[in-house]
Design an enzyme around this catalytic site. Structure first.
Site, PDB file in Angstrom:
ATOM      1  NE  ARG A  29     -17.578  -5.467  14.108  1.00 45.93           N
ATOM      2  CZ  ARG A  29     -17.919  -4.670  13.109  1.00 45.93           C
ATOM      3  NH1 ARG A  29     -17.011  -4.021  12.437  1.00 45.93           N
ATOM      4  NH2 ARG A  29     -19.173  -4.540  12.764  1.00 45.93           N
ATOM      5  CB  CYS A  84     -18.677  -5.248   5.572  1.00 47.82           C
ATOM      6  SG  CYS A  84     -17.693  -3.869   6.197  1.00 47.82           S
ATOM      7  CB  CYS A 121     -15.547  -7.220   6.670  1.00 54.72           C
ATOM      8  SG  CYS A 121     -14.790  -5.615   6.345  1.00 54.72           S
ATOM      9  CB  CYS A 136      -0.904  -0.089   8.278  1.00 50.02           C
ATOM     10  SG  CYS A 136      -1.675  -1.351   7.234  1.00 50.02           S
ATOM     11  CB  CYS A 196      -0.905  -0.010   1.228  1.00 49.06           C
ATOM     12  SG  CYS A 196      -2.026   1.407   1.271  1.00 49.06           S
ATOM     13  CB  CYS A 199      -1.516   3.903   8.121  1.00 47.74           C
ATOM     14  SG  CYS A 199      -2.575   4.521   6.786  1.00 47.74           S
ATOM     15  CB  CYS A 221     -18.356  -0.106   9.725  1.00 46.17           C
ATOM     16  SG  CYS A 221     -17.182  -0.904  10.826  1.00 46.17           S
TER      17      CYS A 221
HETATM   18  N1  SAM Z   1      -6.703   0.443   3.219  1.00 49.55           N
HETATM   19  C1  SAM Z   1      -7.992   0.683   3.742  1.00 49.55           C
HETATM   20  C2  SAM Z   1      -8.020   1.802   4.750  1.00 49.55           C
HETATM   21  O1  SAM Z   1      -7.007   2.126   5.334  1.00 49.55           O
HETATM   22  O2  SAM Z   1      -9.096   2.357   4.952  1.00 49.55           O
HETATM   23  C3  SAM Z   1      -8.642  -0.546   4.355  1.00 49.55           C
HETATM   24  C4  SAM Z   1      -7.836  -1.525   5.153  1.00 49.55           C
HETATM   25  S1  SAM Z   1      -7.111  -0.911   6.672  1.00 49.55           S
HETATM   26  C5  SAM Z   1      -6.008  -2.201   7.076  1.00 49.55           C
HETATM   27  C6  SAM Z   1      -8.486  -0.973   7.824  1.00 49.55           C
HETATM   28  C7  SAM Z   1      -8.251  -0.555   9.246  1.00 49.55           C
HETATM   29  O3  SAM Z   1      -7.520  -1.557   9.946  1.00 49.55           O
HETATM   30  C8  SAM Z   1      -7.423   0.690   9.505  1.00 49.55           C
HETATM   31  O4  SAM Z   1      -8.162   1.872   9.341  1.00 49.55           O
HETATM   32  C9  SAM Z   1      -7.038   0.516  10.951  1.00 49.55           C
HETATM   33  O5  SAM Z   1      -7.990   1.109  11.784  1.00 49.55           O
HETATM   34  C10 SAM Z   1      -7.039  -1.007  11.139  1.00 49.55           C
HETATM   35  N2  SAM Z   1      -5.670  -1.497  11.406  1.00 49.55           N
HETATM   36  C11 SAM Z   1      -4.678  -1.664  10.511  1.00 49.55           C
HETATM   37  N3  SAM Z   1      -3.550  -2.107  11.089  1.00 49.55           N
HETATM   38  C12 SAM Z   1      -3.824  -2.217  12.406  1.00 49.55           C
HETATM   39  C13 SAM Z   1      -3.046  -2.610  13.536  1.00 49.55           C
HETATM   40  N4  SAM Z   1      -1.781  -2.940  13.431  1.00 49.55           N
HETATM   41  N5  SAM Z   1      -3.652  -2.628  14.747  1.00 49.55           N
HETATM   42  C14 SAM Z   1      -4.967  -2.267  14.862  1.00 49.55           C
HETATM   43  N6  SAM Z   1      -5.729  -1.891  13.826  1.00 49.55           N
HETATM   44  C15 SAM Z   1      -5.178  -1.852  12.620  1.00 49.55           C
HETATM   45  C1  DTB Z   2     -11.292  -2.582  11.939  1.00 49.79           C
HETATM   46  O1  DTB Z   2     -11.609  -1.576  12.609  1.00 49.79           O
HETATM   47  N1  DTB Z   2     -10.442  -3.513  12.343  1.00 49.79           N
HETATM   48  C2  DTB Z   2     -10.241  -4.500  11.309  1.00 49.79           C
HETATM   49  C3  DTB Z   2     -11.249  -4.070  10.223  1.00 49.79           C
HETATM   50  N2  DTB Z   2     -11.750  -2.842  10.740  1.00 49.79           N
HETATM   51  C4  DTB Z   2     -10.841  -3.940   8.829  1.00 49.79           C
HETATM   52  C5  DTB Z   2      -8.822  -4.587  10.859  1.00 49.79           C
HETATM   53  C6  DTB Z   2      -7.850  -4.846  11.981  1.00 49.79           C
HETATM   54  C7  DTB Z   2      -6.522  -5.074  11.360  1.00 49.79           C
HETATM   55  C8  DTB Z   2      -5.496  -5.482  12.349  1.00 49.79           C
HETATM   56  C9  DTB Z   2      -4.171  -5.666  11.710  1.00 49.79           C
HETATM   57  C10 DTB Z   2      -4.116  -6.751  10.677  1.00 49.79           C
HETATM   58  O2  DTB Z   2      -4.597  -7.873  10.915  1.00 49.79           O
HETATM   59  O3  DTB Z   2      -3.534  -6.510   9.610  1.00 49.79           O
HETATM   60 FE1  SF4 Z   3      -2.836   1.216   3.397  1.00 50.61          FE
HETATM   61 FE2  SF4 Z   3      -2.751   0.070   5.766  1.00 50.61          FE
HETATM   62 FE3  SF4 Z   3      -3.139   2.684   5.597  1.00 50.61          FE
HETATM   63 FE4  SF4 Z   3      -5.090   0.980   4.782  1.00 50.61          FE
HETATM   64  S1  SF4 Z   3      -4.324   1.226   6.860  1.00 50.61           S
HETATM   65  S2  SF4 Z   3      -4.350   2.811   3.734  1.00 50.61           S
HETATM   66  S3  SF4 Z   3      -3.817  -0.702   3.996  1.00 50.61           S
HETATM   67  S4  SF4 Z   3      -1.283   1.570   4.956  1.00 50.61           S
END
Ligand code: SAM
Ligand code: DTB
Ligand code: SF4
Length: 334
Positions: free
Chosen positions: A262, A130, A98, A61, A54, A58, A190
């Site tokens: 959630r 979702c 989802c 992430c 990506c 973030c 959500c």
């Molecule tokens: N790329 C899209 C976005 O950012 O909206 C969708 C996927 S993103 C992985 C969805 C959500 O997962 C993020 O907004 C964040 O709140 C959650 N998330 C990602 N990595 C995480 C982590 N290490 N711990 C907790 N939540 C995480």
């Molecule tokens: C949300 O609030 N938590 C989920 C879902 N929406 C998409 C994602 C959590 C991701 C945790 C890190 C991972 O497994 O990559």
């Molecule tokens: Fe990309 Fe992760 Fe940020 Fe979603 S949360 S935009 S997958 S870097």
């Protein structure tokens, strides 16, 4: 009965947030019972349909291309494989499926067309479908709605003030715009966030304030505890205590009584007693399945045992007044 309010002040939320913990849980449990069946918990399954690579930054992430993590990158999965996963999730008791993609935003290309096919396929299985695909325009939201999308996940993640310390490649307003576009398309919203990213309590309160003063509250509010992943800037963050999760969940429940709150990422590090307190505080939804998107989640069998021990039952799909509002327009069911 406590009323549904969209005019909460920061001060009011701060006062609730700082209530002694047992009183806070008691109040949240009371509000929860006024509006919801407290024995019901929604069971959702996540699938990462496009993983890693990506362009965003973030800080939490593991899927951001610029960090060196162990995530196995893959392009958009074949539709049939996704539908196979959805079938298995349904069989295991999930009512919401989802699909997540490591995209900054949706583009009008063949991959999006394939996601629309996935949405149609899952919808045909009578599951709430979702997606979380990054930023969306109103037109794209309408296309997803027409394909049968029930809900869209787009988290605020943190407060507006703390946001710049976590993400620099898009703005808080971008986030809010996408949520607006989802609303306009009559898709269930959500949106929640993550705690444990070095934010102050005020940031948590600010995020709850933004969510609870939206014209309509999000229908679901995920509360994630940061999963610190090696290679990301937040890898060394200390673990949040379960009391902080409970405080967040209880406050969300009190100020957004009807939302599905959630208990999301972070469950893998909680025992059953800790999760029970979260349910007591008003959490009424979880992600089930051995993986979230890329990180581990509790074992399905253990979750089933937990439901039995705590006398919880899975919530049926398309339940409640929201399901009428978010029903598909029949002509869209091609
Ligand atoms: N790329 C899209 C976005 O950012 O909206 C969708 C996927 S993103 C992985 C969805 C959500 O997962 C993020 O907004 C964040 O709140 C959650 N998330 C990602 N990595 C995480 C982590 N290490 N711990 C907790 N939540 C995480
Ligand atoms: C949300 O609030 N938590 C989920 C879902 N929406 C998409 C994602 C959590 C991701 C945790 C890190 C991972 O497994 O990559
Ligand atoms: Fe990309 Fe992760 Fe940020 Fe979603 S949360 S935009 S997958 S870097």
């Amino acid at each position: 009965m406590s009323e549904i309010r969209n005019d909460w002040t920061r001060e009011e939320i701060t006062e609730i947030f700082n209530t002694p913990i047992l009183d806070l849980v008691y109040r949240a449990a009371t509000v929860h019972r006024e509006y919801n069946d407290a024995s019901e918990v929604q069971v959702c399954t996540l699938l990462s349909v496009k993983t890693g690579g990506c362009p965003e930054d973030c800080a939490y992430c593991p899927q951001a291309a610029r960090y060196h993590t162990d995530v196995k990158v893959h392009k958009l999965l074949p539709t049939e494989e996704v539908l196979e996963n959805a079938r298995a999730a349904k069989e295991a008791g999930s009512t919401r499926f989802c699909m997540g993609a490591a995209w900054r935003e949706v583009r009008d290309n063949r991959d999006f067309d394939r996601v629309l096919d996935m949405v149609k396929g899952v919808n045909a299985m009578d599951m709430e479908v979702c997606c979380t695909l990054g930023m969306l325009t109103e037109e794209q939201a309408l296309k997803l709605k027409e394909a049968g999308l029930y809900a869209y996940n787009h988290n605020l993640d943190t407060s507006e003030e703390h946001y710049d310390d976590i993400i620099s490649t898009r703005t808080y307003d971008d986030r809010l715009d996408t949520i607006d576009n989802v609303r306009k398309a009559n898709i269930s919203v959500c949106s929640g966030g993550i705690i444990g990213m070095g934010e102050k309590e005020d940031d948590r309160i600010d995020m709850l304030h933004t969510l609870s003063t939206m014209e309509e509250h999000p229908e679901s509010v995920p509360v994630n505890a940061l999963v610190p992943v090696e290679g990301t800037p937040l890898a060394e963050q200390p673990r949040v205590s379960v009391w902080e999760m409970i405080r967040m969940i209880a406050t969300a429940r009190i100020i957004m009584p009807k939302a599905m709150v959630r208990l999301s990422a972070g469950r893998v590090r909680m025992n059953m007693e800790e999760q029970a307190l979260c349910f007591m505080a008003g959490a009424n939804s979880i992600f089930a399945g051995d993986k979230l998107l890329t990180t581990p989640n509790p074992d399905v069998v253990e979750d089933k045992e937990m439901f039995q021990t705590l006398n919880l039952k899975p919530r049926k799909a398309f339940k409640g007044e929201a399901s009428v509002k978010f029903q598909q327009i029949p002509s869209a069911q091609a």
